[in-house]
Scaffold this motif. Structure first.
Motif, PDB file in Angstrom:
ATOM      1  N   ALA A  73      17.403   8.460   1.779  1.00  0.00           N
ATOM      2  CA  ALA A  73      18.763   8.645   1.269  1.00  0.00           C
ATOM      3  C   ALA A  73      19.716   7.564   1.751  1.00  0.00           C
ATOM      4  N   THR A  74      19.506   7.063   2.970  1.00  0.00           N
ATOM      5  CA  THR A  74      20.425   6.071   3.527  1.00  0.00           C
ATOM      6  C   THR A  74      19.903   4.642   3.371  1.00  0.00           C
ATOM      7  N   ALA A  75      18.749   4.469   2.754  1.00  0.00           N
ATOM      8  CA  ALA A  75      18.155   3.137   2.621  1.00  0.00           C
ATOM      9  C   ALA A  75      18.755   2.405   1.427  1.00  0.00           C
ATOM     10  N   GLY A  76      18.877   1.092   1.558  1.00  0.00           N
ATOM     11  CA  GLY A  76      19.386   0.301   0.452  1.00  0.00           C
ATOM     12  C   GLY A  76      18.377   0.174  -0.673  1.00  0.00           C
ATOM     13  N   LEU A  77      17.098   0.122  -0.327  1.00  0.00           N
ATOM     14  CA  LEU A  77      16.031   0.003  -1.321  1.00  0.00           C
ATOM     15  C   LEU A  77      15.100   1.198  -1.154  1.00  0.00           C
ATOM     16  N   ARG A  78      14.867   1.911  -2.235  1.00  0.00           N
ATOM     17  CA  ARG A  78      14.061   3.138  -2.166  1.00  0.00           C
ATOM     18  C   ARG A  78      12.878   3.047  -3.108  1.00  0.00           C
ATOM     19  N   GLY A  79      11.820   3.786  -2.776  1.00  0.00           N
ATOM     20  CA  GLY A  79      10.648   3.802  -3.628  1.00  0.00           C
ATOM     21  C   GLY A  79       9.859   5.082  -3.439  1.00  0.00           C
ATOM     22  N   THR A  80       8.790   5.221  -4.233  1.00  0.00           N
ATOM     23  CA  THR A  80       7.934   6.404  -4.193  1.00  0.00           C
ATOM     24  C   THR A  80       6.528   5.987  -3.794  1.00  0.00           C
ATOM     25  N   VAL A  81       5.964   6.680  -2.815  1.00  0.00           N
ATOM     26  CA  VAL A  81       4.603   6.376  -2.375  1.00  0.00           C
ATOM     27  C   VAL A  81       3.618   6.788  -3.474  1.00  0.00           C
ATOM     28  N   VAL A  82       2.795   5.833  -3.897  1.00  0.00           N
ATOM     29  CA  VAL A  82       1.816   6.126  -4.954  1.00  0.00           C
ATOM     30  C   VAL A  82       0.403   6.249  -4.409  1.00  0.00           C
ATOM     31  N   ASP A  83       0.163   5.736  -3.210  1.00  0.00           N
ATOM     32  CA  ASP A  83      -1.166   5.870  -2.606  1.00  0.00           C
ATOM     33  C   ASP A  83      -1.109   5.506  -1.135  1.00  0.00           C
ATOM     34  N   THR A  84      -2.048   6.048  -0.361  1.00  0.00           N
ATOM     35  CA  THR A  84      -2.211   5.668   1.042  1.00  0.00           C
ATOM     36  C   THR A  84      -3.688   5.415   1.299  1.00  0.00           C
ATOM     37  N   TYR A  85      -3.979   4.452   2.190  1.00  0.00           N
ATOM     38  CA  TYR A  85      -5.352   4.075   2.488  1.00  0.00           C
ATOM     39  C   TYR A  85      -5.507   3.992   4.002  1.00  0.00           C
ATOM     40  N   PHE A  86      -6.303   4.868   4.561  1.00  0.00           N
ATOM     41  CA  PHE A  86      -6.528   4.884   6.003  1.00  0.00           C
ATOM     42  C   PHE A  86      -7.721   3.991   6.320  1.00  0.00           C
ATOM     43  N   LEU A  87      -7.507   2.982   7.172  1.00  0.00           N
ATOM     44  CA  LEU A  87      -8.549   2.003   7.459  1.00  0.00           C
ATOM     45  C   LEU A  87      -8.933   1.981   8.934  1.00  0.00           C
ATOM     46  N   GLY A  88      -8.749   3.094   9.616  1.00  0.00           N
ATOM     47  CA  GLY A  88      -9.123   3.175  11.021  1.00  0.00           C
ATOM     48  C   GLY A  88      -7.961   2.829  11.931  1.00  0.00           C
ATOM     49  N   GLY A  89      -7.799   1.551  12.231  1.00  0.00           N
ATOM     50  CA  GLY A  89      -6.719   1.143  13.118  1.00  0.00           C
ATOM     51  C   GLY A  89      -5.362   1.119  12.467  1.00  0.00           C
ATOM     52  N   ALA A  90      -5.326   1.124  11.145  1.00  0.00           N
ATOM     53  CA  ALA A  90      -4.051   1.055  10.433  1.00  0.00           C
ATOM     54  C   ALA A  90      -4.180   1.754   9.089  1.00  0.00           C
ATOM     55  N   SER A  91      -3.034   2.054   8.504  1.00  0.00           N
ATOM     56  CA  SER A  91      -2.989   2.605   7.150  1.00  0.00           C
ATOM     57  C   SER A  91      -2.203   1.663   6.264  1.00  0.00           C
ATOM     58  N   THR A  92      -2.631   1.529   5.018  1.00  0.00           N
ATOM     59  CA  THR A  92      -1.884   0.766   4.035  1.00  0.00           C
ATOM     60  C   THR A  92      -1.214   1.743   3.080  1.00  0.00           C
ATOM     61  N   ILE A  93       0.084   1.581   2.912  1.00  0.00           N
ATOM     62  CA  ILE A  93       0.880   2.449   2.051  1.00  0.00           C
ATOM     63  C   ILE A  93       1.322   1.657   0.834  1.00  0.00           C
ATOM     64  N   SER A  94       1.077   2.177  -0.346  1.00  0.00           N
ATOM     65  CA  SER A  94       1.477   1.536  -1.593  1.00  0.00           C
ATOM     66  C   SER A  94       2.708   2.257  -2.147  1.00  0.00           C
ATOM     67  N   VAL A  95       3.799   1.508  -2.341  1.00  0.00           N
ATOM     68  CA  VAL A  95       5.077   2.090  -2.728  1.00  0.00           C
ATOM     69  C   VAL A  95       5.566   1.468  -4.029  1.00  0.00           C
ATOM     70  N   GLU A  96       5.881   2.314  -4.984  1.00  0.00           N
ATOM     71  CA  GLU A  96       6.427   1.850  -6.261  1.00  0.00           C
ATOM     72  C   GLU A  96       7.948   1.809  -6.145  1.00  0.00           C
ATOM     73  N   VAL A  97       8.519   0.613  -6.354  1.00  0.00           N
ATOM     74  CA  VAL A  97       9.965   0.425  -6.252  1.00  0.00           C
ATOM     75  C   VAL A  97      10.517   0.071  -7.623  1.00  0.00           C
ATOM     76  N   PRO A  98      11.504   0.789  -8.123  1.00  0.00           N
ATOM     77  CA  PRO A  98      12.086   0.474  -9.436  1.00  0.00           C
ATOM     78  C   PRO A  98      12.552  -0.984  -9.499  1.00  0.00           C
ATOM     79  N   GLY A  99      12.197  -1.646 -10.592  1.00  0.00           N
ATOM     80  CA  GLY A  99      12.606  -3.033 -10.775  1.00  0.00           C
ATOM     81  C   GLY A  99      11.615  -4.050 -10.259  1.00  0.00           C
ATOM     82  N   ILE A 100      10.586  -3.618  -9.499  1.00  0.00           N
ATOM     83  CA  ILE A 100       9.555  -4.530  -8.996  1.00  0.00           C
ATOM     84  C   ILE A 100       8.248  -4.202  -9.706  1.00  0.00           C
ATOM     85  N   LEU A 101       7.657  -5.212 -10.327  1.00  0.00           N
ATOM     86  CA  LEU A 101       6.484  -4.996 -11.181  1.00  0.00           C
ATOM     87  C   LEU A 101       5.319  -4.358 -10.431  1.00  0.00           C
ATOM     88  N   ALA A 102       4.941  -4.942  -9.307  1.00  0.00           N
ATOM     89  CA  ALA A 102       3.767  -4.467  -8.571  1.00  0.00           C
ATOM     90  C   ALA A 102       4.193  -3.586  -7.403  1.00  0.00           C
TER      91      ALA A 102
END
Length: 371
Positions: free
Chosen positions: A288-317
């Protein structure tokens, strides 16, 4: 004054019919260096390797080892040995006889052959397997036999063509470390061809990135990752979020995102791309307080780290973010998105983003590498 390079490649041009495989490539390789030629299929890396070995003849240019012109020497006279992708082991010969073959063909005395073969088998850990034949070995063990056969002749330069491609992922990872250890132990200069950027980054002291027969950038793995010279290098080395916009005095102005600060600047007003690595993306659950907001579309747990994929309006990928450990952020969450300092490269016309929403992110760490 820096020492003269072991290998010098000057203006090498290779042509097959109407196709130019190498467009005047020049580079130097130092003595005892682990050097990688990296790029997608068809970029010219194997042509360059085969030209050094003597299996291809360039249309023009020079290739020198210790100042001596290799192009005037037949392949068998060059101080070079090549380890092939297929390993090319003799199925009817034992491990020790496979390793000894080249020395015996050169007429080396039997006692010297036994001494050198025993020495190299100990280095690569093949002593207990000396009497076995290739069919009785695992893929990793066959790879060690091929490597031992290549180094037993003590070449000034060892060329390796996709040496780990036939191994499964787990064995390949362990052999990357093994190759680096062996290179230091035997004190040879290694030149490896690979299309696998992770493999090159983990082993090489320096990497030459080739694209369509041209040298795109030559640098250490750290420099390639932090300061890519082009959009192509940025997308090929590691995973990157590529945000197109216009260069400013201190970064890139991206439509829908705003200003992205950069580690260096281009001339203001030029089309530019901000290169933001996933670890430099900050996610906040307080959207709510962030200047740029998006919706998480996927998460990938890779052991030591996780990769989060976020869809942001106006950004293609989707934007890719890396967080330590298992993330509590889940698909469908609304998050705030922020960017740390980015690298910046000149924009390329009609260039595709490294992150394509149509492509699944099965292995995020390897995104951007072409087969």
């Amino acid at each position: 004054m820096s020492p003269a390079p072991l290998l010098r490649v000057e203006g090498v041009r290779a042509v097959y019919g109407d196709t130019v495989a190498l467009h005047g490539v020049s580079l130097d390789i130092a003595d005892n260096e682990f050097f990688a030629l990296l790029g997608p299929s068809g970029c010219g890396k194997t042509t360059l390797l085969r030209s050094i070995a003597g299996f291809e003849t360039p249309a023009s240019g020079r290739i020198e080892v210790d100042g001596e012109d290799l192009l005037r020497m037949p392949p068998h006279k060059r101080p070079v040995n090549m380890m092939f992708q297929s390993y090319a082991l003799f199925p009817h010969l034992s491990v020790e006889r496979n390793i000894a073959y080249g020395l015996e063909a050169d007429g080396v005395a039997k006692a010297e052959v036994r001494r050198r073969v025993g020495e190299v088998m100990d280095i690569v850990g093949l002593g207990p397997l000396a009497k076995r034949r290739p069919a009785q070995l695992s893929g990793g063990q066959r790879q060690r036999v091929a490597l031992a056969r290549a180094i037993v002749k003590r070449p000034r330069l060892l060329l390796l063509d996709e040496p780990l491609s036939a191994l499964d992922r787990q064995v390949r990872s362990s052999m990357q470390l093994e190759l680096k250890r062996l290179q230091h132990e035997v004190g040879l200069t290694f030149v490896v061809v690979t299309h696998d950027q992770e493999e090159a980054m983990s082993m090489a002291d320096r990497i030459a990135v080739l694209r369509e027969g041209r040298l795109e950038q030559l640098a250490t793995p750290q420099e390639l990752y932090a300061n890519p010279a082009s959009r192509f290098v940025a997308s090929f080395i590691g995973t990157a979020n590529l945000l197109d916009g216009v260069a400013t005095a201190d970064g890139v102005e991206v439509r829908g995102v705003g200003s992205v600060a950069a580690t260096h600047a281009l001339a203001p007003g030029l089309p530019a791309t901000a290169v933001v690595r996933p670890e430099d993306v900050q996610l906040s659950t307080d959207a709510a307080t962030a200047g740029l907001r998006g919706t998480v579309v996927d998460t990938y747990f890779l052991g030591g780290a996780s990769t989060i994929s976020v869809e942001v309006p106006g950004i293609l990928a989707p934007i890719l973010a890396s967080v330590h450990g298992a993330s509590r952020i889940a698909r469908g969450d609304e998050v705030g998105v922020g960017f740390g300092r980015a690298a910046v490269v000149a924009a390329e016309p009609a260039a595709a983003s490294v992150t394509d929403p149509a492509e699944p992110l099965a292995e995020p760490a390897a995104q951007g590498a072409s087969a």
